[in-house]
Design an enzyme around this catalytic site. Sequence first.
Site, mmCIF file in Angstrom:
data_model
loop_
_atom_site.group_PDB
_atom_site.id
_atom_site.type_symbol
_atom_site.label_atom_id
_atom_site.label_comp_id
_atom_site.label_asym_id
_atom_site.label_seq_id
_atom_site.Cartn_x
_atom_site.Cartn_y
_atom_site.Cartn_z
ATOM 1 N N CYS A 157 7.297 -1.312 31.581
ATOM 2 C CA CYS A 157 7.101 -2.747 31.373
ATOM 3 C C CYS A 157 7.785 -3.571 32.461
ATOM 4 C CB CYS A 157 7.627 -3.149 29.998
ATOM 5 S SG CYS A 157 7.620 -4.918 29.742
ATOM 6 N N CYS B 280 4.041 -4.673 32.758
ATOM 7 C CA CYS B 280 3.846 -6.047 32.261
ATOM 8 C C CYS B 280 4.482 -7.124 33.139
ATOM 9 C CB CYS B 280 4.464 -6.194 30.861
ATOM 10 S SG CYS B 280 4.262 -4.761 29.815
ATOM 11 N N LYS C 182 3.185 -7.311 36.827
ATOM 12 C CA LYS C 182 1.755 -7.658 36.684
ATOM 13 C C LYS C 182 1.580 -9.143 36.362
ATOM 14 C CE LYS C 182 0.069 -8.074 32.979
ATOM 15 N NZ LYS C 182 -0.311 -7.077 32.030
ATOM 16 N N TYR D 21 -7.578 -2.470 30.173
ATOM 17 C CA TYR D 21 -6.604 -3.524 30.452
ATOM 18 C C TYR D 21 -6.275 -3.596 31.943
ATOM 19 C CZ TYR D 21 -4.795 -4.059 25.552
ATOM 20 O OH TYR D 21 -4.619 -4.317 24.222
ATOM 21 N N GLU E 297 -7.362 -6.529 34.497
ATOM 22 C CA GLU E 297 -6.317 -7.448 34.951
ATOM 23 C C GLU E 297 -6.176 -7.404 36.473
ATOM 24 O OE1 GLU E 297 -3.462 -7.514 30.977
ATOM 25 O OE2 GLU E 297 -2.886 -6.208 32.627
ATOM 26 N N HIS F 113 -4.374 -32.729 19.461
ATOM 27 C CA HIS F 113 -5.428 -33.174 20.370
ATOM 28 C C HIS F 113 -4.847 -33.801 21.627
ATOM 29 C CE1 HIS F 113 -9.465 -34.408 21.347
ATOM 30 N NE2 HIS F 113 -9.033 -35.628 21.584
ATOM 31 N N GLU G 115 -6.860 -26.511 19.302
ATOM 32 C CA GLU G 115 -7.288 -27.282 18.132
ATOM 33 C C GLU G 115 -8.635 -26.782 17.592
ATOM 34 O OE1 GLU G 115 -8.650 -31.422 18.732
ATOM 35 O OE2 GLU G 115 -8.450 -31.052 20.878
HETATM 36 P P1 NDP Z 1 -7.337 1.889 29.090
HETATM 37 O O1 NDP Z 1 -7.447 3.044 28.188
HETATM 38 O O2 NDP Z 1 -7.257 0.511 28.567
HETATM 39 O O3 NDP Z 1 -8.579 1.928 30.107
HETATM 40 C C1 NDP Z 1 -8.924 3.080 30.824
HETATM 41 C C2 NDP Z 1 -10.280 2.842 31.441
HETATM 42 O O4 NDP Z 1 -10.637 3.930 32.282
HETATM 43 C C3 NDP Z 1 -11.379 2.725 30.391
HETATM 44 O O5 NDP Z 1 -12.250 1.714 30.788
HETATM 45 C C4 NDP Z 1 -12.035 4.104 30.447
HETATM 46 O O6 NDP Z 1 -13.386 4.084 30.069
HETATM 47 C C5 NDP Z 1 -11.924 4.417 31.919
HETATM 48 N N1 NDP Z 1 -11.962 5.847 32.199
HETATM 49 C C6 NDP Z 1 -11.266 6.830 31.584
HETATM 50 N N2 NDP Z 1 -11.553 8.021 32.123
HETATM 51 C C7 NDP Z 1 -12.460 7.796 33.103
HETATM 52 C C8 NDP Z 1 -13.147 8.641 34.000
HETATM 53 N N3 NDP Z 1 -12.962 9.952 34.016
HETATM 54 N N4 NDP Z 1 -14.028 8.069 34.866
HETATM 55 C C9 NDP Z 1 -14.221 6.728 34.847
HETATM 56 N N5 NDP Z 1 -13.591 5.885 34.023
HETATM 57 C C10 NDP Z 1 -12.715 6.416 33.153
HETATM 58 O O7 NDP Z 1 -6.117 2.238 30.027
HETATM 59 P P2 NDP Z 1 -5.267 1.351 31.041
HETATM 60 O O8 NDP Z 1 -4.723 2.329 32.007
HETATM 61 O O9 NDP Z 1 -6.030 0.188 31.532
HETATM 62 O O10 NDP Z 1 -4.090 0.835 30.129
HETATM 63 C C11 NDP Z 1 -3.318 1.777 29.379
HETATM 64 C C12 NDP Z 1 -2.704 1.129 28.170
HETATM 65 O O11 NDP Z 1 -1.612 0.339 28.584
HETATM 66 C C13 NDP Z 1 -3.628 0.163 27.431
HETATM 67 O O12 NDP Z 1 -4.450 0.825 26.518
HETATM 68 C C14 NDP Z 1 -2.635 -0.747 26.778
HETATM 69 O O13 NDP Z 1 -2.228 -0.158 25.581
HETATM 70 C C15 NDP Z 1 -1.502 -0.788 27.767
HETATM 71 N N6 NDP Z 1 -1.564 -2.013 28.588
HETATM 72 C C16 NDP Z 1 -1.431 -3.217 27.981
HETATM 73 C C17 NDP Z 1 -1.493 -4.376 28.705
HETATM 74 C C18 NDP Z 1 -1.367 -5.675 28.009
HETATM 75 O O14 NDP Z 1 -0.872 -5.709 26.891
HETATM 76 N N7 NDP Z 1 -1.826 -6.776 28.598
HETATM 77 C C19 NDP Z 1 -1.698 -4.363 30.158
HETATM 78 C C20 NDP Z 1 -1.843 -3.048 30.699
HETATM 79 C C21 NDP Z 1 -1.774 -1.928 29.932
HETATM 80 P P3 NDP Z 1 -13.827 4.101 28.514
HETATM 81 O O15 NDP Z 1 -13.518 2.738 27.969
HETATM 82 O O16 NDP Z 1 -15.289 4.375 28.579
HETATM 83 O O17 NDP Z 1 -13.050 5.199 27.863
#
Ligand code: NDP
Length: 449
Positions: free
Chosen positions: A43, A48, A51, A179, A183, A438, A443
């Site tokens: 984080c 976080c 980022k 995510y 982002e 407002h 709102e």
């Molecule tokens: P996510 O699981 O959110 O996203 C991973 C992405 O990669 C998905 O779109 C997935 O597709 C895709 N993917 C997985 N495997 C492959 C592959 N072999 N080929 C192509 N695409 C693939 O993971 P992140 O790394 O973005 O984030 C991890 C976690 O960290 C989040 O789930 C969240 O819990 C936390 N996080 C929270 C944030 C916040 O609160 N703002 C910010 C950043 C992270 P598919 O959807 O089809 O599986």
Amino acid sequence: MSKYDYDLFVIGAGSGGVRAGRMVAQLGKRVAVAEESRPGGTCVVRGCVPKKYLVYGAEYGNNFKAAKGYGWSADNIRFDWTILRDNIQNEVSRLSGIYANILAKNGADLFKERAEIVDKNTVRLTTSGKEITANTILIAVGGRPWMPEIKGIENAIMSDDAFLLDELPEKAVIIGGGYIASEFAGIFAGLGVKTTQVYRGNNLLRGFDEDVRQMVTEQQKMLGIDVKLNASPTEIKKSSGGLIVSFDDGSKIGTECVFMATGRKPHTVGLGLENAGIKVDDAGAIIVDEFSRTAAKNIYAVGDVTNRVNLTPVAIREAMAFVDTVYNDKPRGYDHSNIASGVFTIPPVGTVGLTEAEAREQFGDKIKVYTTNFRPMKNALAGKDQRCFMKLITEGKKERVIGIHLVGDDTPEIIQALGITIKGGLTKADFDATCAVHPTLAEEIVTLK
Ligand code: NDP
């Protein structure tokens, strides 16, 4: 006096580990924490916090463009990546120092090296080779970015690297629709990088409400991001001009930078879990009961390493429940339902509770769905077409609110407060009885018809 060196040994000085270590030390127990990287964890060091600063940085880029409508001339604006990067790293170092100090101030020992489990009461520090015993062990080692093993994957970067780039590329391809990919696509585009986001599904942010997914996909395009759907990379090749990524739909993109944001995995490899009989699931996540207890009864695990809900505040809540369970004679788990969260796209998403699809599956035709979609007043003068979306879902005759999904400026701030309404079991009538503030975006949530 216990026969062990410490009452508690915490592996990992991230959000969960530091919270638990500090609180247990405050109770007068002997606590040690080991950290192989910098205190603060994902984080603070590579997640976080840096980022969010990058998002702030990227928003300036968009705001300078919008400033003209408000009478400002913002010509000759330049952006220097190294200034933003170094300022963020300085802030990260300051915060990391605070994490280390919190432990020291409360009398916990911090070992700045990797720890692995030798048996259920012993850990080994891998640099010094020192073995340390403890009555209780807490594993809070988090997760690590994961990349698929496609040809040429060594040419790609991941989120850890993105914060430290020597220079920003002119062009980047970001793989993933979750995510981090969504982002960072907003960050890169806002900072002037010609960005392509490639996702294997048909709308970004799988798991979110379908309307939110569609809205975010459209908003990314409005930011100038080239969103390519229904495609996965198969190879990344070096070329004279940079890199060429090939996709399973037969297309290729030439770019300078390929950023894989394809998910994260629990950081359990080589941790010695088997030495204490700790079980992991297929994803490598430590299996725990509702009290965060592993298969070894004196060893607990909290945070992303358990792959429950992978968010910083959740790790902290799990850590506090662990402290109450083990040290305050108040055994309790943490309730993982209705956790509000934000996705810091530009504009961001704020969400809590059930999606419309989940609500329909659980409550059938007993649900009601209220939505609004409007152009925020700020965007009128700014000449921006971006819109704001709100959805509120209720269930039953009393219309208990069970889901709220927002896309628009400041929606993570708004959803933090709205999360209380769902935890409190409030109804649509309570929303209707609340007078609007407002003129605000927020709102609209109390005037839905
Ligand atoms: P996510 O699981 O959110 O996203 C991973 C992405 O990669 C998905 O779109 C997935 O597709 C895709 N993917 C997985 N495997 C492959 C592959 N072999 N080929 C192509 N695409 C693939 O993971 P992140 O790394 O973005 O984030 C991890 C976690 O960290 C989040 O789930 C969240 O819990 C936390 N996080 C929270 C944030 C916040 O609160 N703002 C910010 C950043 C992270 P598919 O959807 O089809 O599986």
